[in-house]
Design a protein around this motif. Structure first.
Motif, PDB file in Angstrom:
ATOM      1  N   TYR A  74      73.241  61.581 -29.290  1.00 34.19           N
ATOM      2  CA  TYR A  74      73.786  62.789 -28.697  1.00 34.19           C
ATOM      3  C   TYR A  74      74.078  63.770 -29.808  1.00 34.19           C
ATOM      4  O   TYR A  74      74.626  63.404 -30.823  1.00 34.19           O
ATOM      5  CB  TYR A  74      75.076  62.484 -27.939  1.00 34.19           C
ATOM      6  N   ASP A  98      77.457  50.477 -25.128  1.00 32.30           N
ATOM      7  CA  ASP A  98      76.463  50.938 -24.157  1.00 32.30           C
ATOM      8  C   ASP A  98      76.821  50.489 -22.748  1.00 32.30           C
ATOM      9  O   ASP A  98      76.723  51.262 -21.793  1.00 32.30           O
ATOM     10  CB  ASP A  98      75.078  50.406 -24.518  1.00 32.30           C
ATOM     11  N   ALA A 108      79.869  52.434 -21.364  1.00 35.07           N
ATOM     12  CA  ALA A 108      79.806  53.901 -21.429  1.00 35.07           C
ATOM     13  C   ALA A 108      79.949  54.539 -20.057  1.00 35.07           C
ATOM     14  O   ALA A 108      79.526  53.988 -19.048  1.00 35.07           O
ATOM     15  CB  ALA A 108      78.490  54.332 -22.066  1.00 35.07           C
ATOM     16  N   ASP A 109      80.548  55.694 -20.043  1.00 37.39           N
ATOM     17  CA  ASP A 109      80.719  56.479 -18.835  1.00 37.39           C
ATOM     18  C   ASP A 109      80.462  57.932 -19.209  1.00 37.39           C
ATOM     19  O   ASP A 109      80.625  58.322 -20.361  1.00 37.39           O
ATOM     20  CB  ASP A 109      82.132  56.306 -18.286  1.00 37.39           C
ATOM     21  N   GLU A 110      80.071  58.718 -18.261  1.00 38.51           N
ATOM     22  CA  GLU A 110      79.800  60.119 -18.564  1.00 38.51           C
ATOM     23  C   GLU A 110      81.010  60.980 -18.221  1.00 38.51           C
ATOM     24  O   GLU A 110      81.861  60.599 -17.423  1.00 38.51           O
ATOM     25  CB  GLU A 110      78.578  60.616 -17.804  1.00 38.51           C
ATOM     26  N   CYS A 111      81.059  62.133 -18.862  1.00 42.05           N
ATOM     27  CA  CYS A 111      82.115  63.095 -18.564  1.00 42.05           C
ATOM     28  C   CYS A 111      81.579  64.491 -18.861  1.00 42.05           C
ATOM     29  O   CYS A 111      80.636  64.653 -19.626  1.00 42.05           O
ATOM     30  CB  CYS A 111      83.370  62.811 -19.392  1.00 42.05           C
ATOM     31  N   SER A 112      82.174  65.472 -18.230  1.00 43.13           N
ATOM     32  CA  SER A 112      81.768  66.864 -18.471  1.00 43.13           C
ATOM     33  C   SER A 112      82.328  67.306 -19.803  1.00 43.13           C
ATOM     34  O   SER A 112      83.447  66.956 -20.179  1.00 43.13           O
ATOM     35  CB  SER A 112      82.315  67.765 -17.369  1.00 43.13           C
ATOM     36  N   LEU A 113      81.538  68.086 -20.516  1.00 45.48           N
ATOM     37  CA  LEU A 113      81.949  68.612 -21.800  1.00 45.48           C
ATOM     38  C   LEU A 113      81.628  70.095 -21.815  1.00 45.48           C
ATOM     39  O   LEU A 113      80.486  70.480 -21.534  1.00 45.48           O
ATOM     40  CB  LEU A 113      81.224  67.877 -22.933  1.00 45.48           C
TER      41      LEU A 113
END
Length: 145
Positions: free
Chosen positions: A2, A134, A137-142
């Motif tokens: 990333y 891995d 992992a979790d996604e989040c808004s940035l």
């Protein structure tokens, strides 16, 4: 991997090329070259693994990951490889950690003065001991996106 690039806020022309915008803006002036540069930084974040060309092929990546796990490359080797691959200067690297641990991925933070970017490049997993990162992992808004 990333890569997060942030333009300095003091300049009106420093709007991030990666800000949320309509799809028609993908071809906007400067977007593609900046996206390509971000891809170069993402690749360079793999350090010595990419410098040896091992990260460009699945078989080589697995072998390179094994070498990395066996401490074939130290912090200095990864940093030197990053500088070479990214075209960065040592003085522009603010912080780096090339040792992967569970929940602590390898990363580098550096300035790209010409574009007024502060870049955080987080390397993807190359060692077995970071697999838990891995899996969890979790996604989040940035930055709203």
């Amino acid at each position: 991997t990333y890569v997060l690039g942030a333009a300095a806020a003091s300049s009106p022309s420093s709007q991030s090329a990666f800000a949320a915008s309509p799809r028609s803006d993908v071809a906007a002036n400067g977007f593609l070259p900046r996206a390509a540069l971000a891809a170069v930084f993402a690749r360079a974040a793999y350090g010595a693994l990419m410098r040896q060309g091992a990260g460009d092929r699945v078989r080589g990546f697995i072998g390179g990951a094994a070498k990395s796990a066996m401490s074939t490359w130290d912090e200095s080797a990864h940093l030197e490889a990053f500088l070479e691959l990214a075209g960065a200067h040592r003085a522009d690297v603010l912080m780096s950690s090339w040792d992967e641990k569970p929940f602590e991925p390898a990363f580098v933070v550096f300035w790209v003065h010409k574009l007024r970017w502060l870049v955080l490049a987080v390397r993807g997993s190359t060692e077995w001991n970071s697999v838990m990162t891995d899996v969890a992992a979790d996604e989040c808004s940035l930055a709203g996106g």
